[in-house]
Design a protein around this motif. Structure first.
Motif, PDB file in Angstrom:
ATOM      1  N   VAL A 131       0.849  -1.202   0.000  1.00  0.00           N
ATOM      2  CA  VAL A 131       0.000   0.000   0.000  1.00  0.00           C
ATOM      3  C   VAL A 131       0.880   1.247   0.000  1.00  0.00           C
ATOM      4  CG1 VAL A 131      -1.775   1.265   1.280  1.00  0.00           C
ATOM      5  CG2 VAL A 131      -1.842  -1.245   1.201  1.00  0.00           C
ATOM      6  N   GLN A 132       0.556   2.193  -0.896  1.00  0.00           N
ATOM      7  CA  GLN A 132       1.366   3.396  -1.087  1.00  0.00           C
ATOM      8  C   GLN A 132       0.509   4.648  -0.945  1.00  0.00           C
ATOM      9  OE1 GLN A 132       4.689   3.336  -1.643  1.00  0.00           O
ATOM     10  NE2 GLN A 132       4.693   1.094  -1.586  1.00  0.00           N
ATOM     11  N   PRO A 133       1.143   5.835  -0.739  1.00  0.00           N
ATOM     12  CA  PRO A 133       0.378   7.091  -0.737  1.00  0.00           C
ATOM     13  C   PRO A 133      -0.465   7.192  -2.007  1.00  0.00           C
ATOM     14  CG  PRO A 133       2.643   7.498  -0.060  1.00  0.00           C
ATOM     15  CD  PRO A 133       2.581   6.069  -0.495  1.00  0.00           C
ATOM     16  N   GLY A 134      -1.715   7.630  -1.835  1.00  0.00           N
ATOM     17  CA  GLY A 134      -2.636   7.712  -2.969  1.00  0.00           C
ATOM     18  C   GLY A 134      -3.595   6.546  -3.017  1.00  0.00           C
ATOM     19  N   ASP A 135      -3.234   5.417  -2.391  1.00  0.00           N
ATOM     20  CA  ASP A 135      -4.144   4.272  -2.319  1.00  0.00           C
ATOM     21  C   ASP A 135      -5.236   4.543  -1.284  1.00  0.00           C
ATOM     22  OD1 ASP A 135      -2.693   2.820  -4.187  1.00  0.00           O
ATOM     23  OD2 ASP A 135      -1.447   1.815  -2.682  1.00  0.00           O
ATOM     24  N   GLY A 136      -6.406   3.950  -1.501  1.00  0.00           N
ATOM     25  CA  GLY A 136      -7.528   4.153  -0.589  1.00  0.00           C
ATOM     26  C   GLY A 136      -7.252   3.666   0.825  1.00  0.00           C
ATOM     27  N   MET A 137      -6.379   2.662   0.955  1.00  0.00           N
ATOM     28  CA  MET A 137      -6.080   2.090   2.272  1.00  0.00           C
ATOM     29  C   MET A 137      -4.887   2.776   2.943  1.00  0.00           C
ATOM     30  SD  MET A 137      -8.354  -0.153   2.955  1.00  0.00           S
ATOM     31  CE  MET A 137      -7.593  -0.837   4.412  1.00  0.00           C
ATOM     32  N   TYR A 138      -4.374   3.852   2.323  1.00  0.00           N
ATOM     33  CA  TYR A 138      -3.184   4.500   2.900  1.00  0.00           C
ATOM     34  C   TYR A 138      -3.564   5.520   3.970  1.00  0.00           C
ATOM     35  CZ  TYR A 138       1.313   6.844   3.320  1.00  0.00           C
ATOM     36  OH  TYR A 138       2.484   7.368   3.813  1.00  0.00           O
ATOM     37  N   LEU A 139      -2.829   5.475   5.063  1.00  0.00           N
ATOM     38  CA  LEU A 139      -2.971   6.459   6.138  1.00  0.00           C
ATOM     39  C   LEU A 139      -1.570   6.933   6.484  1.00  0.00           C
ATOM     40  CD1 LEU A 139      -5.221   7.637   8.038  1.00  0.00           C
ATOM     41  CD2 LEU A 139      -4.589   5.852   9.680  1.00  0.00           C
ATOM     42  N   LYS A 140      -1.381   8.233   6.571  1.00  0.00           N
ATOM     43  CA  LYS A 140      -0.047   8.772   6.865  1.00  0.00           C
ATOM     44  C   LYS A 140       0.470   8.206   8.192  1.00  0.00           C
ATOM     45  CE  LYS A 140      -0.724  13.194   4.505  1.00  0.00           C
ATOM     46  NZ  LYS A 140      -0.883  14.654   4.689  1.00  0.00           N
ATOM     47  N   PRO A 141       1.766   7.916   8.280  1.00  0.00           N
ATOM     48  CA  PRO A 141       2.330   7.308   9.502  1.00  0.00           C
ATOM     49  C   PRO A 141       1.968   8.061  10.784  1.00  0.00           C
ATOM     50  CG  PRO A 141       3.953   7.263   7.760  1.00  0.00           C
ATOM     51  CD  PRO A 141       2.787   8.033   7.223  1.00  0.00           C
ATOM     52  N   GLU A 142       1.959   9.396  10.723  1.00  0.00           N
ATOM     53  CA  GLU A 142       1.661  10.166  11.935  1.00  0.00           C
ATOM     54  C   GLU A 142       0.200  10.074  12.361  1.00  0.00           C
ATOM     55  OE1 GLU A 142       1.599  13.202   8.469  1.00  0.00           O
ATOM     56  OE2 GLU A 142       2.728  11.389   9.051  1.00  0.00           O
ATOM     57  N   LYS A 143      -0.652   9.585  11.440  1.00  0.00           N
ATOM     58  CA  LYS A 143      -2.079   9.441  11.755  1.00  0.00           C
ATOM     59  C   LYS A 143      -2.427   8.027  12.259  1.00  0.00           C
ATOM     60  CE  LYS A 143      -3.953  13.414  10.310  1.00  0.00           C
ATOM     61  NZ  LYS A 143      -4.777  14.256  11.184  1.00  0.00           N
ATOM     62  N   ARG A 144      -1.476   7.110  12.145  1.00  0.00           N
ATOM     63  CA  ARG A 144      -1.738   5.728  12.551  1.00  0.00           C
ATOM     64  C   ARG A 144      -1.778   5.631  14.076  1.00  0.00           C
ATOM     65  NH1 ARG A 144       2.580   3.253   8.134  1.00  0.00           N
ATOM     66  NH2 ARG A 144       1.604   4.338   6.348  1.00  0.00           N
ATOM     67  N   VAL A 145      -2.812   4.953  14.569  1.00  0.00           N
ATOM     68  CA  VAL A 145      -3.020   4.882  16.021  1.00  0.00           C
ATOM     69  C   VAL A 145      -2.568   3.531  16.558  1.00  0.00           C
ATOM     70  CG1 VAL A 145      -4.701   5.112  17.890  1.00  0.00           C
ATOM     71  CG2 VAL A 145      -5.034   6.392  15.759  1.00  0.00           C
ATOM     72  N   GLN A 146      -1.619   3.589  17.476  1.00  0.00           N
ATOM     73  CA  GLN A 146      -1.143   2.380  18.146  1.00  0.00           C
ATOM     74  C   GLN A 146      -1.236   2.633  19.651  1.00  0.00           C
ATOM     75  OE1 GLN A 146       0.940  -0.713  16.836  1.00  0.00           O
ATOM     76  NE2 GLN A 146      -0.797  -0.305  15.523  1.00  0.00           N
ATOM     77  N   ILE A 147      -2.031   1.823  20.341  1.00  0.00           N
ATOM     78  CA  ILE A 147      -2.156   2.008  21.792  1.00  0.00           C
ATOM     79  C   ILE A 147      -1.444   0.878  22.525  1.00  0.00           C
ATOM     80  CG2 ILE A 147      -3.779   2.180  23.730  1.00  0.00           C
ATOM     81  CD1 ILE A 147      -5.716   3.578  21.807  1.00  0.00           C
ATOM     82  N   TRP A 148      -1.823  -0.349  22.201  1.00  0.00           N
ATOM     83  CA  TRP A 148      -1.162  -1.495  22.836  1.00  0.00           C
ATOM     84  C   TRP A 148      -0.365  -2.292  21.812  1.00  0.00           C
ATOM     85  CZ3 TRP A 148      -1.002  -0.348  27.560  1.00  0.00           C
ATOM     86  CH2 TRP A 148      -2.076   0.250  28.213  1.00  0.00           C
TER      87      TRP A 148
END
Length: 639
Positions: free
Chosen positions: A622-639
């Motif tokens: 998955v690359q920028p521009g793909d529908g499933m792409y989310l910028k790294p800073e927007k990715r949520v990791q809690i546990w």
């Protein structure tokens, strides 16, 4: 495998799109798909077995199953139900109609509660969330009365679904009232009053989002103060009698409701209140009468869910009997279709998953050492329930069906059993909580975490393909049941579960800095989902945050476990994650869930969560521009 471009643009649709196009929602369902397919399979197995038992093709030596079958026979005897018509309801209705004042009602309040008659508030016995130490006690809880519409938000002026649904309910209730002997004009007046009373309660009720915040449901008040708030309901002695002693306090989930109770329930509103009682009595009990009553009384539910037809008679009788004998039927299913060997295998898998979670907690970079250590203590103390309970609840041994040939009616049996269950629940007041009690039966396709018990439960019915199967690879199983297991473990550390300690007490064990960081990360999860369009509406990020945090943690830990198997296949892992959530539902049902369900819609659970994991991008390119792409800073990791 689906087309690579599709996978990168809409992962859920790439995996499930073809199935969705072909899938048909059965006319008596509001949805079909992963979970519902398993439900249908369980139903088919159980109904087939019980039909064989009745025909003498299958032996049964369990007296509890024998009693269940007797009750099932009464429920399925539609000839007798049609013959009786409204007659079984008449004594209950007459009892309500005989009430001419609050004084009348107060005198029989004890029996009223035991028999399950409607009142504008609910009382029950549940664990004290702030009991300290390992021994928790059951205490008295109180909640505001139920509304006609599914949630307080349906009463908002801008909510178009509210008036539409209320019109359906009105038509249904008026029809039922005429079927029990009221004239059309009487039915209209009774229903108008009932709606007026119902609307007067709505402003003081909590909505689903507010009810999902567990910490804010714990509001202890003195019992004497609670009785005073009930105004004309002078029922302190009756409640004490029901419990066997006078309680010192009550835990109130909706303080605003009781603070304003006398504005809603008073001498002036008594006529409307009484008609509200009549409507509730008729609508709640009509489904236990004839086929015509069953069809009419299901109208509102079908409008709410988009279900086209009522369940077939035999299946509806099975559901009704199974609901009453839930643990008995579940025990039969678990022992026959799951067994001790599978029970041990899955238990070991849960232990392995808690081990992965423990390791992740110990390696956590944003928690302080003190909070990490306490989190591990909580995880180590967690109880695990797998398959089916080790013991049967005693209350089921008290259920004795009065057969039709002995003068029994379905409604009569239902009310007798309801009284037994209510007495049993209330008898637990001020006694230690039974940590072995299951809140779900083994034939339920679901799983849960109990914060007040600090326990996770995986009923037998969910432990099958596509969630779990020996025929699937380890990676597929981790993408299915592994993620579900870790999801339930994660509930111990979601925004609600994190407030409870290892003994299941509502008590803060976090440092202030750590809790602040946890809330910040949870807020990011709220924002990730909030406002996403679905079924003509938008997701409420706050309503679904606890389940989303659990999904995030579950997927993270299951992914870690899959990576450490002998032959990890992350494509298979992610594909099965999307497959287990496949669902096709009516628009009405999707809109209902959007308003009241603490889970995000199935498609979004599958699609949005995977965007948070670097491994997903690496696995599918998955690359920028793909529908499933989310910028790294927007990715949520809690546990």
């Amino acid at each position: 495998m689906a087309d690579a471009t599709k996978l990168r643009n809409d992962f859920y649709d790439a995996i499930n799109g073809e199935w969705i196009k072909k899938a048909e929602i059965p006319s008596d369902h509001s949805s079909t798909g992963g979970f519902m397919d398993l439900v249908d399979d369980v139903d088919e197995k159980l109904m087939g077995d019980f039909a064989d038992m009745k025909a003498g093709k299958l032996t049964n030596d369990d007296p509890l199953i024998t009693e269940f079958l007797k009750f099932y026979d009464v429920a399925a005897n539609f000839e007798k139900r049609d013959q009786d018509g409204a007659t079984p309801l008449k004594p209950f209705l007459e009892k309500v109609e005989a009430i001419s004042s609050f004084e009348d009602l107060n005198k029989q309040f004890k029996d009223w509660i035991l028999t399950g008659f409607p009142v504008p508030f609910d009382i029950g016995v549940e664990p004290d969330l702030k009991s300290q130490g390992k021994t928790k006690l059951n205490v008295l809880w109180a909640e505001g009365g139920s509304l006609i519409l599914p949630d307080k938000t349906y009463y908002d002026k801008g909510n178009q679904a509210g008036p539409q649904l209320l019109a359906v309910f009105t038509q249904m209730a008026e029809k039922l009232l005429t079927m029990v002997g009221k004239s059309a004009d009487e039915a209209k007046q009774i229903m108008a009053d009932a709606k007026k009373f119902d609307a007067s309660m709505a402003p003081f009720k909590k909505n689903s989002e507010e009810m999902s915040d567990v910490a804010k449901l714990y509001n202890p008040i003195e019992f004497s103060e609670f009785v005073k708030e009930l105004g004309e309901f002078k029922v302190g002695d009756a409640i004490s009698d029901l419990l066997g002693e006078t309680p010192k306090q009550v835990i109130v989930t909706e303080p605003k409701f009781f603070e304003n109770f006398t504005k809603v329930v008073n001498e002036e509103t008594f006529p409307a209140f009484k008609n509200w009682l009549i409507v509730n009595t008729v609508t709640q009990l009509a489904g236990y009468l004839s086929e015509e009553f069953r069809q009419v009384s299901g109208t509102y539910h079908r409008a709410l869910s988009g279900q086209k037809e009522a369940m077939k008679q035999q299946k509806s009788a099975f559901y009704l009997a199974r609901r009453t004998f839930s643990q008995v039927v579940g025990d039969y299913y678990g022992k026959k279709y799951f067994g001790e060997k599978a029970k041990q295998d899955v238990h070991d898998m849960v232990i392995a998953m808690t081990g992965v979670y423990k390791q992740r907690l110990q390696n956590n970079t944003w928690l302080s050492k003190a909070t990490r250590e306490k989190a591990v203590v909580k995880l180590s103390a967690m109880d695990i329930h797998v398959g089916y309970p080790d013991k049967m609840e005693e209350v089921y041994k008290r259920l004795q069906t009065t057969a039709v040939e002995d003068g029994g009616t379905l409604l009569g049996n239902v009310q007798t059993f309801a009284k037994i269950f209510t007495e049993d629940q209330l008898s637990k007041y001020n006694k230690p909580v039974d940590k072995e009690k299951w809140e779900m039966s083994a034939d339920t396709v679901n799983a849960y975490y109990s914060p007040e018990g600090n326990l996770i439960c995986f009923p037998a019915a969910i432990l099958q393909a596509p969630f779990y199967s020996l025929k699937q690879s380890a990676s597929e199983n981790y993408g299915g049941i592994g993620a579900v297991m870790a999801h339930e473990i994660s509930h111990a550390f979601d925004p609600n579960g994190a407030l409870f300690d290892e003994n299941g007490s509502l008590h803060n064990w976090w440092t202030e800095t750590d809790m602040k960081e946890f809330k910040k990360r949870s807020q990011a999860m709220i924002e990730e989902f909030d406002g996403l369009p679905f079924a003509g509406g938008k997701v409420n990020g706050k309503l679904v945050v606890t389940e989303n945090v659990a999904d995030d943690g579950g997927l993270s830990c299951a992914l870690e476990a899959a990576k450490h198997t002998d032959d990890p296949d992350l494509k298979a892992f992610f594909v099965n994650w999307a497959r287990v959530w496949r669902s096709k539902a009516t628009k009405e049902y999707e809109q209902l869930l959007l308003s009241i369900d603490v889970h995000a819609p199935a498609k979004l659970r599958a699609n949005v969560q995977v965007k948070n994991f670097d491994e997903f991008y690496e696995t599918f390119g998955v690359q920028p521009g793909d529908g499933m792409y989310l910028k790294p800073e927007k990715r949520v990791q809690i546990w």
